[in-house]
Write an enzyme that holds these catalytic residues in place. Structure first.
Site, PDB file in Angstrom:
ATOM      1  N   ASP A 195       0.819  -1.365   0.081  1.00 27.42           N
ATOM      2  CA  ASP A 195      -0.505  -0.197  -0.259  1.00 27.42           C
ATOM      3  C   ASP A 195       1.169   1.641  -0.008  1.00 27.42           C
ATOM      4  O   ASP A 195       2.521   1.293   0.786  1.00 27.42           O
ATOM      5  CB  ASP A 195      -0.628  -0.278   1.408  1.00 27.42           C
ATOM      6  N   GLU A 242      -4.319   2.614  -4.179  1.00 26.46           N
ATOM      7  CA  GLU A 242      -2.676   2.342  -4.318  1.00 26.46           C
ATOM      8  C   GLU A 242      -2.261   1.231  -3.690  1.00 26.46           C
ATOM      9  O   GLU A 242      -1.254   1.305  -3.292  1.00 26.46           O
ATOM     10  CB  GLU A 242      -2.829   3.774  -3.305  1.00 26.46           C
TER      11      GLU A 242
END
Ligand SMILES: [Mg+2]
Length: 328
Positions: A192, A236
């Site tokens: 992430d 993301e």
């Protein structure tokens, strides 16, 4: 490949043990602009066929030693996936011979003596078939190409050019299968971007996309070996599939990945983790067995990712080693 449908450049192999018959056919064909190759036996027909790959074969049935049926069968065996029209030319006009000729791989049948006009009409019709087949093969090729492009697009993330979720899922499944077969360790990393929502809120969505794209480049450049695949799982979130990578190797890889990203110095003004864009990741490694599933791997990597975040982000945590990349 198959030649053009007009007589120019169309090469006909005429096979007959009788010289006079060969001459008669050859003369008509040559006058009409065909290139003629000749053979006087079934075995020499096969040799000429293999060497010259004619566009059409005119084949006598009754010949000493091997007959025309034999030659037709061998020709068919010799051009798997291809098709050269074969026309039997014989003095025997019985229906049974026609049937045997078709069974042996022939396409048509002419009875000797062949009137020139019949021979040329037959050639025209055969050339039409050749041209139709050529067009059909071309269309098929185009279709395959389009399918391959579509399939590639359907597995590619539009922003980063990495694999998308679908592509990743397929690669994970394939990697599990392969690692299971070879009894080799397989690693999955889930990552992430730290505080990415804040990044977007601060710098705007366009900058957010540019940032993801730059991270995508880092991931791509880190996957140079065969069996290493990077993808964007969505938002993301990124994932890496690393074949032949044991636990320790996965930690080394993760550290190198973080160093590569750090070297990019992508500014993240509001991040509480650092001045630059950083990532957190979860690692899972196993030698897959028959119970290993993609879902299981993803779940473990996700749990490890959660631990990495809990420990302060900007690190990878290994599910199996219970260690993060900052620990030695
Ligand atoms: Mg004969």
């Amino acid at each position: 490949m198959i030649s053009l449908p007009n007589s120019d450049g169309c090469r006909v192999l005429v096979v007959d043990d009788q010289r006079s018959t060969r001459l008669a056919l050859t003369m008509v064909l040559k006058q009409a602009g065909y290139t003629v190759l000749e053979a006087d036996s079934a075995t020499s027909a096969l040799e000429v066929f293999q060497r010259e790959r004619p566009d059409v074969v005119m084949l006598d049935i009754e010949m000493p030693q091997h007959d025309g049926y034999w030659a037709a069968s061998r020709i068919r065996e010799n051009e798997v996936g291809n098709w050269t029209p074969i026309v039997f030319v014989s003095g025997m006009s019985m229906e049974l011979n026609l049937w045997r000729g078709v069974e042996a791989g022939g396409d048509d049948y002419l009875v000797k003596p062949v009137p020139p006009v019949v021979l040329l009409a037959k050639m025209r019709s055969i050339q039409r078939q050749i041209e139709m087949r050529r067009q059909w093969l071309f269309a098929l090729q185009e279709l395959r190409h389009a399918n391959a492009t579509l399939s590639h697009l359907s597995e590619t993330d539009g922003l980063t050019g990495l694999l998308n979720r679908r592509g990743l899922d397929r690669h994970i499944e394939a990697a599990i299968h392969q690692a299971h077969q070879r009894r080799k360790p397989l690693t999955l990393l889930l990552c992430d971007v730290d505080h990415f929502k804040l990044y977007n809120d601060t710098l705007g969505h366009q900058a957010g996309d540019d940032c993801l794209s730059a991270i995508g480049d880092v991931f791509r450049s880190s996957c140079q070996r065969e069996g290493q695949h990077a993808g964007r799982y969505g938002g993301e979130e990124f994932a890496l599939v690393l074949s032949d990578t044991p636990k320790s190797g996965a930690m080394t890889f993760a550290r190198a990945l973080m160093n590569l990203l750090a070297a990019q110095r992508l500014p993240h003004p509001k991040s509480s983790t650092g001045d630059w864009v950083t990532i957190s990741g979860g690692i899972t490694t196993c030698i897959p067995d028959e119970h290993t599933s993609a879902q299981g791997l993803i779940q473990r990597a996700d749990e490890a990712l959660y631990v990495a975040k809990g420990r302060g982000r900007n690190r990878f945590f290994s599910y199996e080693m219970r260690l993060d990349t900052l620990q030695k």
